[in-house]
Write a protein that holds these residues in place. Structure first.
Motif, PDB file in Angstrom:
ATOM      1  N   MET A 179       0.846  -1.198   0.000  1.00 36.59           N
ATOM      2  CA  MET A 179       0.000   0.000   0.000  1.00 36.59           C
ATOM      3  C   MET A 179       0.879   1.245   0.000  1.00 36.59           C
ATOM      4  O   MET A 179       1.868   1.313   0.722  1.00 36.59           O
ATOM      5  N   VAL A 180       0.520   2.241  -0.792  1.00 37.71           N
ATOM      6  CA  VAL A 180       1.316   3.458  -0.920  1.00 37.71           C
ATOM      7  C   VAL A 180       0.802   4.518   0.035  1.00 37.71           C
ATOM      8  O   VAL A 180      -0.395   4.811   0.076  1.00 37.71           O
ATOM      9  N   HIS A 181       1.712   5.086   0.819  1.00 37.92           N
ATOM     10  CA  HIS A 181       1.364   6.178   1.731  1.00 37.92           C
ATOM     11  C   HIS A 181       2.011   7.459   1.220  1.00 37.92           C
ATOM     12  O   HIS A 181       3.228   7.517   1.030  1.00 37.92           O
ATOM     13  N   ILE A 182       1.217   8.481   0.978  1.00 37.94           N
ATOM     14  CA  ILE A 182       1.730   9.741   0.457  1.00 37.94           C
ATOM     15  C   ILE A 182       2.324  10.561   1.601  1.00 37.94           C
ATOM     16  O   ILE A 182       1.627  10.975   2.515  1.00 37.94           O
ATOM     17  N   LYS A 183       3.640  10.741   1.548  1.00 36.78           N
ATOM     18  CA  LYS A 183       4.333  11.506   2.582  1.00 36.78           C
ATOM     19  C   LYS A 183       4.890  12.814   2.031  1.00 36.78           C
ATOM     20  O   LYS A 183       5.353  13.654   2.783  1.00 36.78           O
ATOM     21  N   ASN A 184       4.879  12.956   0.721  1.00 32.10           N
ATOM     22  CA  ASN A 184       5.511  14.113   0.104  1.00 32.10           C
ATOM     23  C   ASN A 184       4.531  14.765  -0.858  1.00 32.10           C
ATOM     24  O   ASN A 184       3.983  14.101  -1.735  1.00 32.10           O
ATOM     25  N   PHE A 202       7.835  12.598  -4.847  1.00 32.87           N
ATOM     26  CA  PHE A 202       6.998  11.434  -4.530  1.00 32.87           C
ATOM     27  C   PHE A 202       7.134  10.353  -5.603  1.00 32.87           C
ATOM     28  O   PHE A 202       7.243   9.163  -5.302  1.00 32.87           O
ATOM     29  N   ALA A 203       7.173  10.791  -6.862  1.00 37.50           N
ATOM     30  CA  ALA A 203       7.322   9.839  -7.964  1.00 37.50           C
ATOM     31  C   ALA A 203       8.665   9.132  -7.882  1.00 37.50           C
ATOM     32  O   ALA A 203       8.761   7.913  -8.111  1.00 37.50           O
ATOM     33  N   SER A 208       6.187   0.463 -11.132  1.00 34.86           N
ATOM     34  CA  SER A 208       6.213   0.659 -12.581  1.00 34.86           C
ATOM     35  C   SER A 208       5.677   2.039 -12.937  1.00 34.86           C
ATOM     36  O   SER A 208       5.068   2.722 -12.108  1.00 34.86           O
ATOM     37  N   TYR A 209       5.891   2.436 -14.185  1.00 35.17           N
ATOM     38  CA  TYR A 209       5.401   3.737 -14.651  1.00 35.17           C
ATOM     39  C   TYR A 209       3.880   3.826 -14.511  1.00 35.17           C
ATOM     40  O   TYR A 209       3.337   4.851 -14.086  1.00 35.17           O
ATOM     41  N   SER A 210       3.189   2.762 -14.918  1.00 30.80           N
ATOM     42  CA  SER A 210       1.724   2.791 -14.865  1.00 30.80           C
ATOM     43  C   SER A 210       1.224   2.893 -13.432  1.00 30.80           C
ATOM     44  O   SER A 210       0.217   3.563 -13.161  1.00 30.80           O
ATOM     45  N   GLU A 211       1.914   2.243 -12.505  1.00 32.25           N
ATOM     46  CA  GLU A 211       1.525   2.325 -11.095  1.00 32.25           C
ATOM     47  C   GLU A 211       1.766   3.733 -10.555  1.00 32.25           C
ATOM     48  O   GLU A 211       0.947   4.278  -9.802  1.00 32.25           O
ATOM     49  N   ILE A 212       2.889   4.319 -10.940  1.00 28.70           N
ATOM     50  CA  ILE A 212       3.230   5.665 -10.458  1.00 28.70           C
ATOM     51  C   ILE A 212       2.274   6.708 -11.023  1.00 28.70           C
ATOM     52  O   ILE A 212       1.873   7.657 -10.330  1.00 28.70           O
ATOM     53  N   PRO A 223      -0.187  11.941 -12.011  1.00 29.54           N
ATOM     54  CA  PRO A 223      -0.651  11.982 -13.403  1.00 29.54           C
ATOM     55  C   PRO A 223       0.154  12.947 -14.267  1.00 29.54           C
ATOM     56  O   PRO A 223      -0.313  14.026 -14.636  1.00 29.54           O
ATOM     57  N   VAL A 224       1.380  12.555 -14.571  1.00 29.24           N
ATOM     58  CA  VAL A 224       2.237  13.370 -15.435  1.00 29.24           C
ATOM     59  C   VAL A 224       2.623  12.536 -16.649  1.00 29.24           C
ATOM     60  O   VAL A 224       2.549  11.299 -16.618  1.00 29.24           O
TER      61      VAL A 224
END
Length: 233
Positions: free
Chosen positions: A1-6, A12-13, A22-26, A31-32
């Motif tokens: 599970m990804v936790h956003i800390k930044n 963050f990426a 992977s790129y698709s997961e990131i 969304p860049v």
């Protein structure tokens, strides 16, 4: 599970990429454009386990996509076939006449018996549907009765012990009794590598023979000449 800390998308990426994502997961979290991610990640080197995981995910995604495309294509083909079948409608007597003439024309070309009309009508195929079509043509167009028709079976010589199975199959296809299958020919089997998805019949070849039909053969020859004249102008 990804936790956003930044809150910084770039940082963050990069954290996610270093974690082996992977790129698709990131892109789900950042969304860049992919080109931007590639620039951000240009100096990042992944570990062997991370590379193995990404390779596995690519293979799984490709397989999933392939299955989806195959299913979509199969459904499209099925729909086209159903729609096309309805386009045929009722076959007129003239259409049946023309179908049979063209079918027999092809038979003459394949067997190189263009000038051998004395033997009468002969038609050979391994396709049960073509056999049925030609028998219907003989009956409805040629006015040929069942007692005027006999059959020859051509089968591989290594299958001679299965003769009864061949006869049963073609008797079922044609609707004729076994007594109409009077001749059997064994063919030598050439050693060849089996072709993938080969549709060659496992029931051999069936030749339809019409007794005393040389005049009908000549009539068909005349029809073929007429078609040639129309096509060539």
């Amino acid at each position: 599970m990804v936790h956003i800390k930044n809150n910084n998308p770039k940082d963050f990426a990069i954290e996610l990429r270093k974690g082996g994502y992977s790129y698709s997961e990131i892109k789900k979290f950042c969304p860049v454009p992919k080109s931007t991610l590639s620039y951000w990640f240009r100096d990042i080197k992944l570990s062997e386990p991370q590379l193995t995981r990404l390779k596995k995910k690519r293979i799984e995604a490709a397989q999933k996509g392939s299955k989806a495309r195959i299913l979509k294509t199969s459904k499209a083909i099925e729909e086209i076939q159903k729609t096309s079948a309805k386009d045929v409608g009722k076959i007129s007597k003239r259409e049946l006449w023309l179908m049979g003439v063209i079918l027999y024309w092809r038979e003459r070309l394949l067997n190189k018996n263009d000038s051998d009309l004395k033997k009468g009508i002969r038609f050979t195929s391994s396709d049960p549907y073509l056999i049925k079509l030609f028998l219907k043509w003989l009956s409805d167009i040629g006015g040929i009765k069942n007692e005027e028709i006999n059959f020859d079976i051509f089968m591989p010589e290594d299958k001679k012990r299965s003769l009864n199975e061949f006869v049963d199959y073609w008797a079922g296809v044609t609707g004729f009794t076994k007594g109409n299958f009077s001749r059997y020919y064994l063919q030598k089997v050439k050693a060849k590598k089996p072709k993938r998805n080969s549709k060659k019949s496992v029931h051999g070849l069936l030749r339809v023979r019409v007794k005393a039909s040389s005049m009908l053969a000549r009539q068909i020859s005349g029809w073929i000449n007429g078609i040639n004249e129309i096509l060539l102008g």
